[in-house]
Write an enzyme that holds these catalytic residues in place. Structure first.
Site, short mmCIF file in Angstrom:
data_model
loop_
_atom_site.label_atom_id
_atom_site.label_comp_id
_atom_site.label_asym_id
_atom_site.label_seq_id
_atom_site.Cartn_x
_atom_site.Cartn_y
_atom_site.Cartn_z
N THR A 50 4.97 2.53 -7.43
CA THR A 50 3.85 2.68 -6.50
C THR A 50 3.80 1.46 -5.58
OG1 THR A 50 2.60 3.91 -8.13
CG2 THR A 50 1.32 2.88 -6.37
N GLY A 51 3.41 1.69 -4.33
CA GLY A 51 3.24 0.58 -3.39
C GLY A 51 4.09 0.79 -2.15
N THR A 53 6.72 -0.91 -1.03
CA THR A 53 8.17 -0.99 -1.24
C THR A 53 8.65 0.29 -1.93
OG1 THR A 53 7.78 -3.35 -1.62
CG2 THR A 53 10.02 -2.56 -1.93
N ASP A 103 10.59 0.22 -9.07
CA ASP A 103 9.23 -0.13 -8.63
C ASP A 103 9.22 -1.54 -8.05
OD1 ASP A 103 6.51 0.01 -8.20
OD2 ASP A 103 5.95 0.07 -10.31
N ALA A 105 6.80 -5.21 -7.18
CA ALA A 105 6.00 -6.13 -7.99
C ALA A 105 5.20 -7.01 -7.04
CB ALA A 105 6.90 -6.98 -8.88
N LYS A 116 2.05 -7.11 -11.81
CA LYS A 116 1.98 -5.86 -11.08
C LYS A 116 0.53 -5.36 -11.10
CE LYS A 116 4.97 -2.67 -11.62
NZ LYS A 116 4.82 -2.46 -10.16
N GLY A 117 0.25 -4.38 -10.25
CA GLY A 117 -1.10 -3.80 -10.25
C GLY A 117 -1.88 -4.02 -8.98
N GLY A 118 -1.23 -4.64 -7.97
CA GLY A 118 -1.91 -4.82 -6.69
C GLY A 118 -2.38 -3.49 -6.11
N GLU A 125 2.28 2.55 -14.44
CA GLU A 125 3.55 1.85 -14.21
C GLU A 125 4.10 1.31 -15.52
OE1 GLU A 125 2.70 0.35 -9.63
OE2 GLU A 125 2.24 -0.99 -11.28
#
Ligand code: 5RP
Length: 242
Positions: A50-51, A53, A103, A105, A116-118, A125
């Site tokens: 997720t995110g 990138t 993923d 980071a 992670k977790g922004g 994840e």
């Protein structure tokens, strides 16, 4: 799940291509996302993160969608993007194994431990990463740090426990702040903890998980990445624990 050795350090570092020094951060993210396509095995289900990138990775994966079986998404947002590209989605419970998880980071150190977790997706994840045989982390060079903690550590918390978890986090030396207006895919809240210098990430990850009301914290040290693809203006570097 594979446990990290606290003494193992990343090895194998090489430049894979030459890039323009004037590349924007998005161009760096796209370059590293495209480099990760080489780690996608044909005919298999791929774990997808997720995110921003990871979004570039999903867009690249769309170009080879006929060569994979499908994907497990680590968030509703990534599931929606995969769906848009016509990539079949799988429930993790349908699978007994997952060869690779790709993923981004928020921070990563040279032992490939991460924060992670922004994007508030840390719990799913961590679950997908735990099942994957290989975790390929894709980052631009700004994410590489000597010690984790500059980026406020996200902690997913059951809403009724948020006040007591914040007190416990303060007692551990952190400065907790509720992420206003954010509800995770699991219906929980996120507390971001600043003021930390995480020199022993495996231990601190376990310590935070032991606080009642904490669902997951954003330290990925007990299950770190196996490969880091790091975008720099000079090229994509590869650091590996394999
Ligand atoms: C989401 C994450 C992301 O991997 C992390 O926030 C990095 O995001 P980006 O690629 O947009 O910089 O952990 O929960």
């Amino acid at each position: 799940m594979r446990a990290a050795s606290s003494t193992m350090s990343a090895c194998h570092k090489r430049n894979e291509s030459t890039m323009n020094a004037a590349m924007t951060q998005d161009e760096l993210k796209k370059s590293v996302a495209n480099a990760a396509l080489a780690y996608v095995p044909e005919g298999q289900v791929i774990g997808v993160g997720t995110g921003s990138t990871a979004n570039f990775f999903i867009d690249g994966l769309a170009q080879m969608r006929d060569r994979i079986r499908g994907a497990v998404a680590s968030s509703e947002a990534s599931a929606a993007r995969l769906r848009t590209h016509g990539i079949p989605l799988f429930d993790l419970n349908e699978l007994t194994e997952l060869s690779v998880y790709v993923d981004g980071a928020d921070e990563i150190d040279r032992r490939l431990c991460m924060i992670k977790g922004g994007g508030a997706a840390l719990t799913r994840e961590k679950i997908v990463a735990a099942v994957a045989q290989r975790f390929v982390c894709i980052c631009d060079q700004s994410k590489l740090v000597e010690t984790l903690g500059r980026f406020p550590l996200p902690v997913e918390v059951i809403p009724m426990a948020s006040a007591q978890v914040m007190r416990a986090l303060s007692a551990l030396g952190g400065i907790p702040k509720l992420r206003e207006g954010v509800v995770t895919d699991n219906g929980n809240c996120i507390i971001d903890v600043s003021g930390l210098q995480i020199s022993r990430p495996e231990e601190f990850e376990a310590q935070l998980n032991a606080i009642v009301g904490v669902v997951t914290n954003g330290i990925f040290a007990q299950r770190p990445a196996d490969v880091l693809l790091l975008a720099t203006p000079q090229g994509v570097q590869t650091l590996s624990r394999d």
